[in-house]
Design a protein around this motif. Sequence first.
Motif, short mmCIF file in Angstrom:
data_model
loop_
_atom_site.label_atom_id
_atom_site.label_comp_id
_atom_site.label_asym_id
_atom_site.label_seq_id
_atom_site.Cartn_x
_atom_site.Cartn_y
_atom_site.Cartn_z
N ARG A 107 37.60 110.54 91.56
CA ARG A 107 38.38 109.30 91.56
C ARG A 107 37.61 108.18 92.25
O ARG A 107 37.67 107.02 91.82
CB ARG A 107 39.72 109.51 92.27
N MET A 108 36.91 108.50 93.32
CA MET A 108 36.11 107.49 94.02
C MET A 108 34.99 106.97 93.12
O MET A 108 34.73 105.76 93.09
CB MET A 108 35.52 108.07 95.31
N CYS A 130 34.50 103.14 91.90
CA CYS A 130 33.24 102.39 92.07
C CYS A 130 32.77 101.80 90.74
O CYS A 130 32.31 100.66 90.68
CB CYS A 130 32.16 103.28 92.67
N ALA A 131 32.89 102.57 89.66
CA ALA A 131 32.50 102.08 88.34
C ALA A 131 33.39 100.91 87.92
O ALA A 131 32.90 99.92 87.36
CB ALA A 131 32.58 103.21 87.32
N ILE A 132 34.67 101.01 88.20
CA ILE A 132 35.60 99.92 87.87
C ILE A 132 35.24 98.66 88.63
O ILE A 132 35.24 97.55 88.07
CB ILE A 132 37.06 100.36 88.13
N VAL A 133 34.92 98.79 89.92
CA VAL A 133 34.52 97.63 90.72
C VAL A 133 33.29 96.99 90.10
O VAL A 133 33.23 95.76 89.92
CB VAL A 133 34.26 98.04 92.19
N PHE A 134 32.31 97.79 89.76
CA PHE A 134 31.07 97.27 89.18
C PHE A 134 31.33 96.54 87.86
O PHE A 134 30.85 95.42 87.65
CB PHE A 134 30.08 98.43 88.98
N ILE A 135 32.10 97.15 86.98
CA ILE A 135 32.38 96.55 85.67
C ILE A 135 33.14 95.24 85.80
O ILE A 135 32.79 94.23 85.18
CB ILE A 135 33.16 97.54 84.78
N PHE A 136 34.15 95.20 86.65
CA PHE A 136 34.95 93.99 86.77
C PHE A 136 34.21 92.88 87.51
O PHE A 136 34.45 91.70 87.25
CB PHE A 136 36.30 94.30 87.40
N LEU A 137 33.31 93.22 88.41
CA LEU A 137 32.48 92.19 89.03
C LEU A 137 31.53 91.57 88.01
O LEU A 137 31.30 90.35 88.02
CB LEU A 137 31.69 92.77 90.21
N ILE A 138 31.03 92.38 87.09
CA ILE A 138 30.18 91.85 86.01
C ILE A 138 30.99 90.93 85.10
O ILE A 138 30.53 89.85 84.72
CB ILE A 138 29.54 93.01 85.20
N VAL A 139 32.22 91.33 84.75
CA VAL A 139 33.08 90.48 83.91
C VAL A 139 33.35 89.16 84.61
O VAL A 139 33.30 88.09 83.98
CB VAL A 139 34.39 91.22 83.56
N ALA A 159 42.17 91.24 91.33
CA ALA A 159 43.23 92.21 91.65
C ALA A 159 42.76 93.64 91.41
O ALA A 159 43.01 94.53 92.23
CB ALA A 159 44.48 91.90 90.82
N VAL A 160 42.07 93.86 90.31
CA VAL A 160 41.58 95.21 89.99
C VAL A 160 40.52 95.65 91.00
O VAL A 160 40.53 96.79 91.47
CB VAL A 160 41.04 95.27 88.54
N VAL A 161 39.61 94.74 91.35
CA VAL A 161 38.57 95.06 92.33
C VAL A 161 39.19 95.35 93.70
O VAL A 161 38.82 96.32 94.37
CB VAL A 161 37.53 93.92 92.42
N ALA A 162 40.16 94.52 94.12
CA ALA A 162 40.80 94.74 95.42
C ALA A 162 41.53 96.08 95.46
O ALA A 162 41.42 96.83 96.44
CB ALA A 162 41.78 93.60 95.70
N LYS A 163 42.26 96.42 94.39
CA LYS A 163 42.96 97.69 94.34
C LYS A 163 41.98 98.86 94.34
O LYS A 163 42.21 99.88 95.01
CB LYS A 163 43.85 97.74 93.09
N VAL A 223 38.90 98.90 95.61
CA VAL A 223 38.29 99.01 96.94
C VAL A 223 39.28 99.64 97.91
O VAL A 223 38.91 100.49 98.73
CB VAL A 223 37.81 97.63 97.44
N PHE A 224 40.55 99.25 97.81
CA PHE A 224 41.58 99.86 98.65
C PHE A 224 41.65 101.36 98.39
O PHE A 224 41.75 102.16 99.33
CB PHE A 224 42.94 99.20 98.37
#
Length: 156
Positions: free
Chosen positions: A11-12, A16-25, A54-58, A60-61
């Motif tokens: 899950r972690m 991390c992959a979600i954070v990376f993808i959404f920061l690129i977007v 919102a997705v990145v913050a969630k 990271v949380f």
Amino acid sequence: MNDYKNKIIVRMVYSCAIVFIFLIVMFISNMGLIEFPAVKTDFFRGFINGLCFAVVAKSVFNIVNYLVILNDSKKLKEQYIKENDELKKKIVADVGTNEYYFVVIGLAVGMIIGGYVNIYVFWSFYFALLYYCLIRGLLCFLYKRKYKSDEEDSEE
């Protein structure tokens, strides 16, 4: 318990992959690398930034929460018990689980892509997503009340 630890580590990695993808977007959206008329509007750019933030913050949380759980065996046990609660599993099974995540992610991606094509397509996906999430929330609320009242009746 090692299987559950591995599940949390996976899950972690996903978070991390979600954070990376959404920061690129967010970066692509703000730098203007995509030239569609809808992207030039401040509304759509603001929507993309808000959704991504919102997705990145969630995410990271979640990563921080998972790190805390992994480092404390007592919290790991509590989380395991919480996730494997039979009543919660019954409620989630009645409302629907896996398809919810696929539909929400699909509608969100459709909303982003649709916003690049046409603002009306964006609003169509937006209202479909809003409707779906509201119905899901209402069903969760109703089933929780139903099963709570069933428990209270059986205790009497």
